[in-house]
Design an enzyme around this catalytic site. Structure first.
Site, mmCIF file in Angstrom:
data_model
loop_
_atom_site.group_PDB
_atom_site.id
_atom_site.type_symbol
_atom_site.label_atom_id
_atom_site.label_comp_id
_atom_site.label_asym_id
_atom_site.label_seq_id
_atom_site.Cartn_x
_atom_site.Cartn_y
_atom_site.Cartn_z
ATOM 1 N N HIS A 57 0.761 -1.267 0.020
ATOM 2 C CA HIS A 57 -0.173 0.074 -0.036
ATOM 3 C C HIS A 57 0.812 1.219 -0.195
ATOM 4 C CE1 HIS A 57 -3.248 -2.680 0.780
ATOM 5 N NE2 HIS A 57 -2.616 -3.157 2.146
ATOM 6 N N HIS A 219 -6.848 -4.260 -1.161
ATOM 7 C CA HIS A 219 -6.233 -5.725 -1.114
ATOM 8 C C HIS A 219 -6.369 -6.578 -2.369
ATOM 9 C CE1 HIS A 219 -6.189 -4.746 3.071
ATOM 10 N NE2 HIS A 219 -5.130 -5.123 3.030
#
Lengths: 357, 208
Positions: A57, A219
């Site tokens: 991320h 995700h």
């Protein structure tokens, strides 16, 4: 799979080693267990702010370690939450005696591992509070799901609470501030492509050229709904209205009471946006979408807000909470008050967010 | 009686089974989660595998505790927390023992299961590993109370576990990342229920 990696199992470690070489003035990195921390930690008389989550991320969370933001970040494997030993060792490293606030995104793995860390920390007399971020309004309820995911508001909470910690907020005040930021933020995202997790080596899901996934998290998991692609304006409008028309969101969450050492259930409500609000607008790339397209999304977002009498008084545009190379965008709106504006504007010096210094 | 050697053999074999099923578990996870269950479990159990030789002199409780700590600190995600908690609680149920009566094994499964339930705050029918562990544990305990030995009871428990695993296919996920798919989670077998089934099936094979 085409990626600039040497081997899938070394992605996280080698990336962090490169980061340490790139920013020796700001951070240090501990391996076994893995965490990134402020070079000058612990900072005396300051509550330590820690966050963590799966890698993949970037720049969140490691890129936000530094003055005015995080004291430490605990990266897990790609898209996998870190483990309690990482949080504990990081906490011991950066705690100056004023306690530790963990900012935790609401994903089951993160929640469980941070809960275990807090239980062990409290048994060792290290005051530690976890505040959950659950701002993803693609998720409609918490009765039949894990509750809303923690997405874009996480970045804003790390900045605002980081400034609060610098200004001398104590642990409870900082926890209250973090909860307030969470309760005033809402996000939603879409994907044009899947991402490829290095260890798996193939895209997590397949999207046809004319399809988008609406309501995704961070995700690479499929979203709530697959639909035909639309123009940038239509997508921006769809995202913006999902946020502006989201009704009050009520859920029950667990926080550890430091006095009693017991987990307590709190009922929290995110109020809806309304005409007259002042907001921070955050348009975020999921990793594979260029800035030019983010500005096209922002253009329509700003026009809609103006029509709805919602004033954007601060903005953040760029890739800050990403999902590897996924093409896509998320919008976060955060209703601001004077305290949050002041803290947002305060100086910050990290690898990936820097102003006022 | 289940011996310490058999417990060590179980853990060693399960590590191999996980490695062999790594891609299968990851594919199951890709359908409803984030495509890493096999990868993460394999990372943890490969660590366990390297650690097992150092545990040969310990009792069963301490072996399980060491496995728990290794899983908690190397798997990450929900699987690390849940499998770690399963083995931690299981270890508490068999303190000081170097061999297990059928009743000890029943207790091991029950306390491991209740740990998973508490950590994950999950219930039966929510498309999780509990859908495998709970019917298996209940079936095992019942079979023991009817006078079966460990292996006989385990055979019945594994049948119940397999049924529980398959029962997750038509369910809507109510825990973990799969919940974000809503009805799109229907039609997919739960990866955690699958790895839990493999764990019990491996124990049965080792005891045979």
């Amino acid at each position: 799979m085409k990626k600039l990696i040497n081997s899938p199992e070394n992605v996280v470690r080698e990336s962090l080693e490169g980061m340490a070489l790139a920013h020796p003035d700001l951070i240090k990195i501990n391996f076994d267990p893995t965490f990134v921390y402020r070079k000058d930690a612990p900072i005396q008389n300051k509550v330590a702010l820690i966050s963590g989550g799966g890698s993949g991320h970037e720049p969140m969370h490691t890129g936000f370690v530094g003055m005015g933001m995080l004291d430490a970040a605990c990266p897990g494997e790609i898209f996998t939450s870190p483990t309690p030993d990482q949080m504990l060792e990081a906490a011991k490293k950066v705690n100056s005696g004023n306690g530790v606030l963990n900012i935790v995104k609401n994903y089951s793995g993160d929640v469980m591992n941070f809960e275990m860390a807090a239980e062990i920390a409290s048994s060792e007399n290290l005051p530690m509070i976890n505040i959950l971020i659950d701002d993803d309004c693609a998720v409609k309820d918490s009765l039949y799901t894990q509750g809303r995911r923690g997405v874009g508001t996480t970045v804003l909470a790390e900045k605002i609470c980081g400034a609060g910690a610098e200004k001398g907020y104590n642990l409870q005040q900082l926890a209250n501030l973090c909860r307030k930021v969470n309760l005033n933020g809402r996000s939603i995202g879409i994907a044009l492509t899947s991402c490829t997790v290095p260890a798996k080596g193939s895209p997590t899901f397949e999207l046809a050229d004319n399809e988008i996934e609406f309501g995704i998290g961070i995700h690479g998991e499929p979203g709530r709904q697959r639909m035909e692609i639309k123009t940038a304006d239509q997508i921006s409008e769809m995202l913006t209205f999902s946020i502006l028309e989201d009704p009050p969101y009520i859920r029950t969450i667990r926080e550890l009471n430091l006095e009693s050492q017991e987990w307590e259930e709190l009922e929290l409500t995110t109020p809806p946006f309304q005409s007259g609000d002042s907001v921070l607008a955050f348009v975020n790339s999921m990793g594979g979408t260029p800035l030019s397209e983010l500005y096209i999304i922002y253009r329509q977002l700003a026009q809609i807000c103006e029509k709805k009498n919602i004033t954007i008084i601060r903005n953040l545009i760029g890739p800050y909470i990403t999902s590897l190379e996924m093409q896509g965008v998320s919008i976060t709106l955060l209703k601001l008050d004077e305290e949050m504006i002041k803290l947002w504007d305060a100086p910050v010096k990290t690898a990936s967010l820097r102003w006022g210094v | 009686m289940t011996t310490k050697q058999q417990i060590l053999q179980w853990l060693q074999t399960y590590a191999t089974v996980i490695e062999q099923n790594k891609d299968y578990l990851t594919e199951l996870d890709a359908a409803i989660g984030d495509a890493d269950h096999g990868i993460n479990m394999n990372r943890g159990f490969q660590k366990v595998l390297t650690q097992l030789p150092t545990l040969a002199e310990k009792d069963i409780s301490n072996i399980l505790k060491a496995v728990s700590m290794t899983l908690i600190s190397s798997v990450g995600g929900a699987s690390g927390a849940l499998y770690g908690t399963f083995f931690l609680r299981a270890s508490n149920a068999v303190t000081g023992l170097s061999e297990l009566t059928p009743e000890d094994t029943a207790k091991l499964l029950e306390t491991g299961l209740s740990g998973v339930r508490e950590r994950g705050k999950a219930n039966l029918g929510e498309k999780t590993m509990l859908d495998t562990l709970q019917p298996a544990s209940q079936t095992f305990t019942k079979a023991i109370s009817e006078g079966n030995n460990t292996l006989e009871a385990l055979k019945e428990a594994v049948i119940a576990a397999e049924q529980g695993m398959k029962n997750t296919i038509p369910l809507i996920a109510k825990k973990g990342r799969a919940t974000y798919l809503g009805e799109r989670s229907i039609g997919h077998q739960d990866p955690g229920a699958t790895s839990a089934y493999l764990m019990l099936k491996t124990l049965q094979q080792v005891l045979q």
